[in-house]
Design an enzyme around this catalytic site. Structure first.
Site, PDB file in Angstrom:
ATOM      1  N   ASP A   1      26.977 -93.012 -13.723  1.00 19.00           N
ATOM      2  CA  ASP A   1      27.961 -93.444 -12.731  1.00 19.00           C
ATOM      3  C   ASP A   1      27.876 -94.956 -12.516  1.00 19.00           C
ATOM      4  O   ASP A   1      27.516 -95.427 -11.431  1.00 19.00           O
ATOM      5  CB  ASP A   1      27.682 -92.680 -11.414  1.00 19.00           C
ATOM      6  CG  ASP A   1      28.690 -92.999 -10.333  1.00 19.00           C
ATOM      7  OD1 ASP A   1      29.823 -93.413 -10.657  1.00 19.00           O
ATOM      8  OD2 ASP A   1      28.338 -92.816  -9.145  1.00 19.00           O
TER       9      ASP A   1
ATOM     10  N   SER B   1      24.785 -89.382  -4.646  1.00 17.63           N
ATOM     11  CA  SER B   1      24.483 -88.378  -5.674  1.00 17.63           C
ATOM     12  C   SER B   1      23.007 -87.946  -5.689  1.00 17.63           C
ATOM     13  O   SER B   1      22.734 -86.741  -5.823  1.00 17.63           O
ATOM     14  CB  SER B   1      24.937 -88.858  -7.057  1.00 17.63           C
ATOM     15  OG  SER B   1      24.442 -90.140  -7.344  1.00 17.63           O
TER      16      SER B   1
ATOM     17  N   GLU C   1      17.887 -97.135 -10.221  1.00 13.41           N
ATOM     18  CA  GLU C   1      18.733 -98.055  -9.456  1.00 13.41           C
ATOM     19  C   GLU C   1      18.153 -99.447  -9.636  1.00 13.41           C
ATOM     20  O   GLU C   1      16.993 -99.679  -9.324  1.00 13.41           O
ATOM     21  CB  GLU C   1      18.786 -97.646  -7.974  1.00 13.41           C
ATOM     22  CG  GLU C   1      19.487 -98.631  -7.070  1.00 13.41           C
ATOM     23  CD  GLU C   1      20.901 -99.012  -7.512  1.00 13.41           C
ATOM     24  OE1 GLU C   1      21.736 -98.117  -7.757  1.00 13.41           O
ATOM     25  OE2 GLU C   1      21.168-100.224  -7.631  1.00 13.41           O
TER      26      GLU C   1
ATOM     27  N   HIS D   1      22.584 -94.312 -12.471  1.00 18.26           N
ATOM     28  CA  HIS D   1      23.050 -95.370 -11.563  1.00 18.26           C
ATOM     29  C   HIS D   1      23.125 -94.732 -10.178  1.00 18.26           C
ATOM     30  O   HIS D   1      24.175 -94.222  -9.765  1.00 18.26           O
ATOM     31  CB  HIS D   1      24.426 -95.880 -11.998  1.00 18.26           C
ATOM     32  CG  HIS D   1      24.424 -96.572 -13.333  1.00 18.26           C
ATOM     33  ND1 HIS D   1      24.265 -95.888 -14.513  1.00 18.26           N
ATOM     34  CD2 HIS D   1      24.547 -97.884 -13.660  1.00 18.26           C
ATOM     35  CE1 HIS D   1      24.296 -96.770 -15.512  1.00 18.26           C
ATOM     36  NE2 HIS D   1      24.471 -97.979 -15.020  1.00 18.26           N
TER      37      HIS D   1
ATOM     38  N   ASP E   1      16.904-100.344 -15.555  1.00 21.53           N
ATOM     39  CA  ASP E   1      18.249-100.261 -16.117  1.00 21.53           C
ATOM     40  C   ASP E   1      18.526 -98.820 -16.560  1.00 21.53           C
ATOM     41  O   ASP E   1      17.799 -98.272 -17.385  1.00 21.53           O
ATOM     42  CB  ASP E   1      18.290-101.223 -17.316  1.00 21.53           C
ATOM     43  CG  ASP E   1      19.658-101.298 -17.959  1.00 21.53           C
ATOM     44  OD1 ASP E   1      20.502-100.415 -17.714  1.00 21.53           O
ATOM     45  OD2 ASP E   1      19.876-102.248 -18.723  1.00 21.53           O
ATOM     46  N   GLY E   2      19.561 -98.234 -16.016  1.00 24.63           N
ATOM     47  CA  GLY E   2      19.899 -96.848 -16.334  1.00 24.63           C
ATOM     48  C   GLY E   2      20.203 -96.643 -17.813  1.00 24.63           C
ATOM     49  O   GLY E   2      19.912 -95.587 -18.375  1.00 24.63           O
TER      50      GLY E   2
ATOM     51  N   HIS F   1      31.507 -85.982  -6.462  1.00 26.27           N
ATOM     52  CA  HIS F   1      30.475 -85.161  -5.824  1.00 26.27           C
ATOM     53  C   HIS F   1      30.879 -83.689  -5.724  1.00 26.27           C
ATOM     54  O   HIS F   1      30.016 -82.810  -5.790  1.00 26.27           O
ATOM     55  CB  HIS F   1      30.121 -85.746  -4.443  1.00 26.27           C
ATOM     56  CG  HIS F   1      29.471 -87.100  -4.529  1.00 26.27           C
ATOM     57  ND1 HIS F   1      29.511 -88.036  -3.538  1.00 26.27           N
ATOM     58  CD2 HIS F   1      28.754 -87.673  -5.544  1.00 26.27           C
ATOM     59  CE1 HIS F   1      28.845 -89.128  -3.920  1.00 26.27           C
ATOM     60  NE2 HIS F   1      28.391 -88.927  -5.133  1.00 26.27           N
TER      61      HIS F   1
HETATM   62  C1  LIG Z   1      28.817 -96.328  -8.347  1.00 26.27           C
HETATM   63  S1  LIG Z   1      27.265 -96.781  -7.716  1.00 26.27           S
HETATM   64  C2  LIG Z   1      26.347 -95.305  -7.752  1.00 26.27           C
HETATM   65  C3  LIG Z   1      26.736 -94.260  -6.770  1.00 26.27           C
HETATM   66  C4  LIG Z   1      25.917 -93.013  -6.841  1.00 26.27           C
HETATM   67  N1  LIG Z   1      25.817 -92.496  -8.194  1.00 26.27           N
HETATM   68  C5  LIG Z   1      26.525 -91.932  -5.964  1.00 26.27           C
HETATM   69  O1  LIG Z   1      27.355 -91.156  -6.450  1.00 26.27           O
HETATM   70  O2  LIG Z   1      26.133 -91.860  -4.797  1.00 26.27           O
HETATM   71  C6  LIG Z   1      26.566 -97.649  -9.065  1.00 26.27           C
HETATM   72  C7  LIG Z   1      25.144 -98.142  -8.794  1.00 26.27           C
HETATM   73  O3  LIG Z   1      24.581 -98.611 -10.024  1.00 26.27           O
HETATM   74  C8  LIG Z   1      23.731 -99.709  -9.738  1.00 26.27           C
HETATM   75  N2  LIG Z   1      23.554-100.403 -11.026  1.00 26.27           N
HETATM   76  C9  LIG Z   1      24.336-101.345 -11.595  1.00 26.27           C
HETATM   77  N3  LIG Z   1      23.923-101.603 -12.844  1.00 26.27           N
HETATM   78  C10 LIG Z   1      22.847-100.802 -13.079  1.00 26.27           C
HETATM   79  C11 LIG Z   1      22.012-100.566 -14.207  1.00 26.27           C
HETATM   80  N4  LIG Z   1      22.181-101.236 -15.358  1.00 26.27           N
HETATM   81  N5  LIG Z   1      21.033 -99.645 -14.102  1.00 26.27           N
HETATM   82  C12 LIG Z   1      20.845 -98.950 -12.947  1.00 26.27           C
HETATM   83  N6  LIG Z   1      21.609 -99.133 -11.844  1.00 26.27           N
HETATM   84  C13 LIG Z   1      22.603-100.032 -11.913  1.00 26.27           C
HETATM   85  C14 LIG Z   1      24.451-100.458  -8.655  1.00 26.27           C
HETATM   86  O4  LIG Z   1      23.544-101.265  -7.912  1.00 26.27           O
HETATM   87  C15 LIG Z   1      25.041 -99.305  -7.825  1.00 26.27           C
HETATM   88  O5  LIG Z   1      24.181 -98.951  -6.775  1.00 26.27           O
END
Ligand SMILES: C[S@@+](CC[C@H](N)C(=O)[O-])C[C@H]1O[C@@H](n2cnc3c(N)ncnc32)[C@H](O)[C@@H]1O
Length: 269
Positions: free
Chosen positions: A155, A91, A109, A41, A134-135, A18
């Site tokens: 992320d 984020s 998400e 993500h 899906d990201g 961050h």
């Molecule tokens: C490391 S965390 C994200 C933290 C966030 N970027 C932050 O810095 O505050 C990863 C997130 O990705 C989500 N996630 C997992 N696989 C995913 C996918 N294929 N597409 C989107 N989100 C996903 C998880 O549920 C989780 O909330």
């Protein structure tokens, strides 16, 4: 999908990610033309560090809570944003705070329990789109952005053993769709081999890896450090990132052998 960021919010890895994210957004805002941010993500957008999940792991004790007293100059901007938003912003909330009128944010998400509060956080906000998708898929649909300038934050949770391979493939695809974008990929450093393989799998130019190691990455069972890999980093970003990472290490490091900051060019411009 077992990973829940609520257990890790505000830990040292979030501070690294961050603090660099705030600097990247400031760099994007130096040019007047509007920009777009894609957070592939996104998480929930905000985490309550007094809640059960955060208290159970207490990871923020070795992260954000070490930074709040006696702020080093290089971290003042990041910590100002965190203080303004409350402990602890994710984020999407940090990005939203630094958008100007005309800039836009799209967040993806997939987890329903994290998507719901994220959707609620930005309800009625015309500058933010929240997707439960899906990201990795989203980069195909949402890039390139209409604004023509953009920052893509990638992320993933790295809970899947193939996540580095997904990250390399996802980044390559995203970059192919939007070659002038700035891409920032967070990655864990447990041991070196998977990180090297990740770098070796990337075909594009102009890549710099910004890392903070708490210790020599020898024990693959521990998060020994982390990095943010940036493709097309803003002009002179190294000069800005160095004091940020040095200050983070000074506050978050525990004096273990191998603790270090590294800024390494992986591919020439
Ligand atoms: C490391 S965390 C994200 C933290 C966030 N970027 C932050 O810095 O505050 C990863 C997130 O990705 C989500 N996630 C997992 N696989 C995913 C996918 N294929 N597409 C989107 N989100 C996903 C998880 O549920 C989780 O909330």
């Amino acid at each position: 999908m077992n990973y829940r960021h609520a257990f890790h919010a505000g830990n040292f890895a979030d501070c690294v990610k961050h603090a660099l994210l705030v600097a990247l957004l400031r760099a994007m805002a130096r040019k007047p033309a509007p920009f777009f941010v894609l957070d592939t993500h996104a998480g929930t957008g905000h985490y309550d560090l007094t809640a059960d999940a955060a208290r159970r792991t207490n990871e923020a004790a070795n992260g954000i809570f070490r930074l709040l007293d006696d702020t080093p100059a290089a971290l003042a901007d990041y910590l100002g944003v965190v203080r303004g938003l409350g402990l602890y912003p994710g984020s999407p909330e940090i990005v939203r705070d630094l958008l100007r009128p005309g800039d836009g944010l799209a967040c993806c998400e997939l987890h329903p329990e994290d998507h719901a509060p994220l959707k609620q956080l930005f309800r009625g906000d015309a500058q933010v789109a929240v997707h439960r998708r899906d990201g990795w898929e989203a980069v195909k649909a949402l890039l390139p952005p209409k604004q023509k300038r953009g920052l893509i934050l990638i992320d993933p949770p790295y809970e899947d053993p193939n996540e580095f391979a997904h990250a390399a493939a996802g980044l390559t695809l995203a970059h192919r769709r939007f070659p002038t974008g700035v891409f920032a990929v967070w990655y864990p450093v447990k041991h070196r081999a998977p990180v090297r393989a990740f770098f070796d799998a990337l075909p594009m130019r102009d890549i710099v890896a910004y890392e903070l190691l708490l210790r020599e990455p020898l024990d693959a069972a521990r998060l020994n450090g982390c990095g943010v890999l940036i493709v097309n980093p803003p002009y002179r970003f190294e000069t800005e990132a160095r004091p940020i990472l040095d200050s983070l290490l000074a506050r978050l490091g525990t004096g273990e052998p191998g603790a270090a900051v590294s800024i390494a060019r992986i591919a020439d411009e």
